[in-house]
Design an enzyme around this catalytic site. Structure first.
Site, PDB file in Angstrom:
ATOM      1  N   THR A 147       0.830  -1.202   0.000  1.00 45.07           N
ATOM      2  CA  THR A 147       0.000   0.000   0.000  1.00 45.07           C
ATOM      3  C   THR A 147       0.868   1.256   0.000  1.00 45.07           C
ATOM      4  OG1 THR A 147      -1.628  -1.246   1.278  1.00 45.07           O
ATOM      5  CG2 THR A 147      -1.931   1.125   1.174  1.00 45.07           C
ATOM      6  N   ALA A 173       9.803 -14.239   0.599  1.00 44.34           N
ATOM      7  CA  ALA A 173      11.011 -13.707   1.242  1.00 44.34           C
ATOM      8  C   ALA A 173      11.517 -14.589   2.369  1.00 44.34           C
ATOM      9  CB  ALA A 173      10.743 -12.305   1.772  1.00 44.34           C
ATOM     10  N   ARG A 225       5.821  -7.600  -6.737  1.00 42.42           N
ATOM     11  CA  ARG A 225       5.823  -9.036  -7.005  1.00 42.42           C
ATOM     12  C   ARG A 225       4.423  -9.497  -7.386  1.00 42.42           C
ATOM     13  NH1 ARG A 225       7.695 -11.514  -1.629  1.00 42.42           N
ATOM     14  NH2 ARG A 225       6.677  -9.636  -0.846  1.00 42.42           N
TER      15      ARG A 225
END
Length: 978
Positions: free
Chosen positions: A431, A683, A453
């Site tokens: 955001t 990640a 992504r």
């Protein structure tokens, strides 16, 4: 042929072919008098006709009549001017040389030679595509479309018969390549008075120029244009009217033609005069200008005009000057093309927001905004039409050829968005990323690009929901963003599972066949011919077998070539699926009787955990991706040597499956600013960043003063550390600033706030002011700021504000962040109002990026694997030391022995804590970090240690998101995504 050329064209050098792949040049055109484009082509007897014309005009002129204009001097002037302009352009762009393509349907070698010599004199390249005289409309259009898409060609002209000039043919030309000004778009611009934005018919311009050079004052003159059609007629009328002339148009068969000829001061002949129309209808003293064919081809009778004309300018005067003016248009086309290549501040049409309160759901907000057509967005940001591949209305893939076109363009500023250690309450990095670029482009007029992504569909249908941002700062259409997109993850799944199938199939066939039988099946005889494929030749070279004839190998060499001898216990390559499915975490394969007793334990990973996803994210070209795919290690052989995808012979097939996935996906924000969505490695189990290619392309498109904002997954200790140590190493890009995202309520949890359960209302600690909890939780924020400072990059803290946050809490976080070393700390309101709620953040980022960074890596890759792991554990996580399991130590020894010890480290660790224990919030201290296993992604280019127990296949919760997702079968609208 050259003897018939005008004197100043003779002896010019023959044209050299343009650089690069050869353009299409058909068989040489045969001499003929067939028509040329817009009536400007010449015939076999063009110059002989001119001599006849000169003698006829000379005999008919009265004493004191003006001589014909010095045509050659006009042409020289035009060509010389074009040459000078082109030289100026080439001073700044030495490799630039415009190319004019002429599609010729018919045989007109004289005009072809004139075009070539004029082009050579001016310094540009030319190519003729010669078609048969009877070529159909479809065949001509097919050639036009090919030239339209050829980026080496900057201008396109048609030299075809008048009957072939249909609207369909003319408007098939790209307006920007239409150097003859025949398309409706160029004509429309001319009529509107936008002559500087269009190409004007060279024939019409030649008519005007020759009249004016003859000393004819056009103001107030009565002009009669006879027999002209279409674009030539429209252009002539427009140009004459602009000069104050009264213009009439007529066809040869018009009943009042004689009276019109008597009234005219100037007559322009646009097509051959019928024999039944006598020249005596033209009043003595009338200026006649001919831009048609055959006017002087023996059809005049007796060789005498029979009338005393004030001046006759014949077709070959017009056609030669028109050819020169076409060259001038070509140089203008090249100049425009160069200008388009250069960076300029974008002038996008940004979409207006009308924020509502309370803020509706993300899906409702997304659906209320109508996105721009993606081709419009692409044009606004400097992409050429042939650099995008459109998927539907609102997304497109961008071709990598853009990097070559913009290779000399300076990069923009590079900004990373990271976060504090995540909590179930969410921090909103996506955001913030979207809100920041909306603020920059839509509100500060700064070129900016977000690079995000692609989300996995596992979490989308599981527990997390979508990843398009939220509120009034999101990517649209959000349902397309979250579901399938352009199929990149599906391509990765197909490629990954093809390789997995190849591994087990190879083991099966090696277990059930002799060396000779295996070799004969791997190198079969087809139609009596037996040969190695290119990838098999590469394997022979790797084995040191310098033979290319399959029949020349010895039995020992055949066995060495045919057998990979994979040790099943060392297989690290797993099958993948883009669905959260806990029951695939451990499976047994090969239980059917057709597999002849070969079975083994295996597992499925989530698709985005595939090494192919990491390869996609880190590659910088198609060739580099192919090389990386080939060197992916899938197992070891029974001698301990690595077995790669290249050894299995599957590299080419993997590249084919990934050839479209490598192209970044273009979308837009709610305010119409550009976004690249490309690659989506997690990640915690991978490096967690979008693609290098998306970043590189975006940095070129925004230009030196622009900004590219990309996001790293999870907290700064995971996603940001890998961005710096892995992604920046692979790309060579240097970041200018880091935006660290935090929220008041997430900090409260790090300060010791109560646990949060999904679906249960938040406790009062999170909805009421609690200064002490905020102050205690800021230790995590301060630690993440310190981690960023390890890399020498300035940090701006973005505090994502919620309606329950108080001014005192907001001020406290900003104050403590600045004390910890942040360049600035800014409250952000983009979720509720869009980009204008992040203008202060955008200004802070701009100031920090302009200050400059002193970027440095955390460790030298030449250090031993264990030392690199220890450096990350201690400097980033705050661990006291590391503890290696025997299996981890064994793997480290094997990878070092295999030559992989100099790769960077990608830690696979929980994202919920700085330590290995998810429930330890804040800043844990004095812990020992356990390394349970170590694996290698050789194609991607990193070693990844597993910290504690890490699952690479998520599971579904008791109540997954799919309970709320539905489709309205009447409107086909998706419901329930968030």
């Amino acid at each position: 042929m050259s003897a018939r050329l005008p004197l100043f064209l003779r002896g010019l050098r023959r044209l050299q072919p343009p650089p690069g792949p050869p353009l299409r040049l058909r068989a040489p055109c045969r001499a003929s008098s067939s028509g040329g484009g817009g009536g400007c082509g010449g015939g076999e007897g063009l110059l002989e006709q001119r001599r006849l014309r000169d003698s006829q005009v000379g005999s008919s002129r009265g004493q004191g009549s003006q001589a014909p204009p010095a045509r050659d001097s006009i042409v020289r002037e035009v060509i010389q001017n074009s040459k000078e302009v082109l030289n100026l352009l080439q001073e700044k762009n030495p490799t630039f040389k415009p190319v004019l393509a002429i599609i010729q349907a018919g045989d007109d070698n004289l005009m072809q030679e004139i075009n070539q010599n004029l082009a050579e004199e001016a310094g540009l390249n030319i190519t003729h595509i010669c078609l048969p005289p009877d070529s159909s409309e479809a065949e001509i259009i097919d050639e036009i479309l090919k030239i339209n898409e050829d980026t080496r060609v900057h201008g396109l002209a048609l030299q075809i018969s008048e009957n072939s000039f249909s609207n369909k043919v003319l408007n098939a030309l790209k307006p920007e390549k239409d150097v003859d000004g025949v398309t409706d778009i160029n004509l429309g611009r001319l009529v509107r008075g936008d002559a500087h934005e269009c190409y004007i018919s060279p024939v019409a311009r030649a008519v005007i120029a020759l009249l004016e050079k003859s000393g004819v004052n056009l103001d107030g003159k009565k002009i009669l244009v006879i027999g002209a059609h279409g674009s030539l007629e429209a252009a002539l009328q427009c140009l004459f009217q602009r000069r104050g002339s009264m213009t009439m148009s007529s066809q040869w068969e018009t009943p009042q033609l004689q009276s019109k000829l008597h009234e005219a001061d100037i007559v322009v002949l646009g097509s051959p005069k019928p024999e039944e129309i006598p020249l005596s209808w033209i009043q003595p003293g009338t200026t006649v200008l001919n831009c048609s064919h055959d006017f002087l081809s023996g059809k005049l009778g007796g060789g005498s005009l029979g009338v005393h004309l004030n001046g006759l300018i014949a077709e070959n005067d017009v056609s030669l000057l028109a050819a020169a003016l076409r060259i001038q248009n070509m140089v203008s086309s090249g100049r425009r093309w160069l200008r388009e290549q250069q960076h300029a501040r974008w002038r996008p049409h940004c979409l207006k927001l009308q924020p509502l309160s309370p803020v509706p759901s993300d899906l409702e907000i997304s659906r209320a905004q109508t996105p721009k057509a993606v081709d419009v967005l692409a044009k606004e940001i400097g992409l050429l039409a042939d650099e995008i591949e459109i998927y539907g209305k609102s997304k497109a893939k961008v071709r990598l050829s853009l990097l070559e076109r913009l290779k000399d363009q300076a990069d923009g500023k590079y900004v990373l968005v990271a976060g504090i250690t995540p909590t179930p309450l969410g921090e909103g990095k996506s955001t913030v990323t979207v809100g920041l670029v909306q603020a920059m482009t839509a509100h500060l007029n700064i070129n900016s690009f977000a690079c995000l992504r692609q989300p996995s569909q596992g979490p989308t249908f599981g527990v997390k929901g979508g990843a398009a941002g939220g509120g009034y700062a999101q990517v649209i259409p959000m349902e397309e963003f979250n579901l399938h997109l352009t199929g990149d993850i599906h391509a990765i799944t197909a490629a990954n599972n093809l390789l997995a199938a190849a591994i087990d199939t190879r083991i099966l066939h090696e277990n059930t066949q002799t060396d000779k039988a295996l070799y004969n099946r791997l190198v079969p005889s087809v139609n009596g011919v037996r040969e190695f494929s290119s990838i098999q030749l590469a394997r022979l070279k790797k084995l040191g077998i310098n033979k290319t004839d399959p029949n020349a190998l010895t039995e020992e060499e055949m066995g060495k070539f045919a057998r990979l001898d994979i040790d099943p216990s060392t297989i690290t390559w797993q099958r993948v699926l883009d669905t959260n499915d806990r029951f695939l975490r451990k499976i047994t394969i090969g239980q059917a009787p057709t597999e002849k007793g070969y079975s083994r334990q295996a597992q499925f990973d989530i698709a985005v955990a595939s090494e192919i996803m990491a390869v996609l994210a880190l590659t910088d070209s198609l060739a580099d991706m192919k090389e990386r795919l080939g060197r992916m290690v899938v197992a070891s052989d029974k001698n301990g040597q690595p077995v790669t995808a290249e050894d299995l012979g599957v590299t080419g097939a993997l590249t084919v499956l990934m050839k479209d996935a490598i192209k970044p996906n273009l979308m837009q924000t709610l305010e119409g600013t550009p976004v690249f969505v490309h690659a989506g490695p997690f990640a915690n189990i991978a490096h967690g960043n979008s693609s290098v290619l998306a970043d590189k392309i975006a940095l070129k498109l925004v230009g030196q003063e622009g900004f590219v904002v990309t996001e790293a997954g999870f907290g700064a200790d995971i996603g940001m550390e890998k961005f710096f140590n892995i992604k920046c190493r692979a790309s060579g890009l240097v970041p200018n600033a880091v935006v660290l995202v935090a929220t008041v309520r997430a900090l409260k949890m790090h300060g010791g706030g109560p646990s949060v359960t999904a679906g249960v209302p938040l406790k009062k600690e999170y909805t009421e002011e609690n200064i002490q909890l905020v102050a205690d939780g800021c230790c995590n924020l301060q630690k993440q700021i310190q981690i960023a400072q390890l890399f020498g990059v300035p940090v701006i803290v973005a505090l994502n504000v919620f309606k329950t946050d108080t001014r005192a809490e907001i001020d406290l976080v900003c104050e403590l962040a600045k004390r910890a070393g942040a360049f600035d700390a800014v409250p952000c309101y983009h979720w509720s109002v869009g980009g204008k709620g992040s203008v202060q953040l955008a200004r802070a980022v701009r100031d920090a990026a302009n200050k400059g960074s002193r970027f440095r890596f955390l460790y030298d890759v030449q250090l031993p694997i264990v030392e690199k792991i220890r450096t990350i554990a201690q400097a980033v996580y705050g661990a006291k030391d590391i503890e290696l399991s025997p299996e981890a130590q064994s793997k480290i020894n094997r990878y070092t022995q295999q030559g992989f010890g100099n790769l960077p480290i990608c830690m696979a660790k929980t994202h919920l804590s700085l330590s290995h224990e998810p429930d330890k919030k804040g800043v844990p201290r004095d812990f020992i970090l356990p390394i349970s296993d170590v694996r290698a992604s050789i194609g991607a280019g990193f070693i990844y240690p597993l910290v504690g127990t890490m699952s690479t296949m998520p599971g579904l919760p008791t109540r997954p998101c799919f309970y709320d997702i539905d489709l309205d079968t009447e409107t086909e609208q998706v419901k329930g995504l968030f």
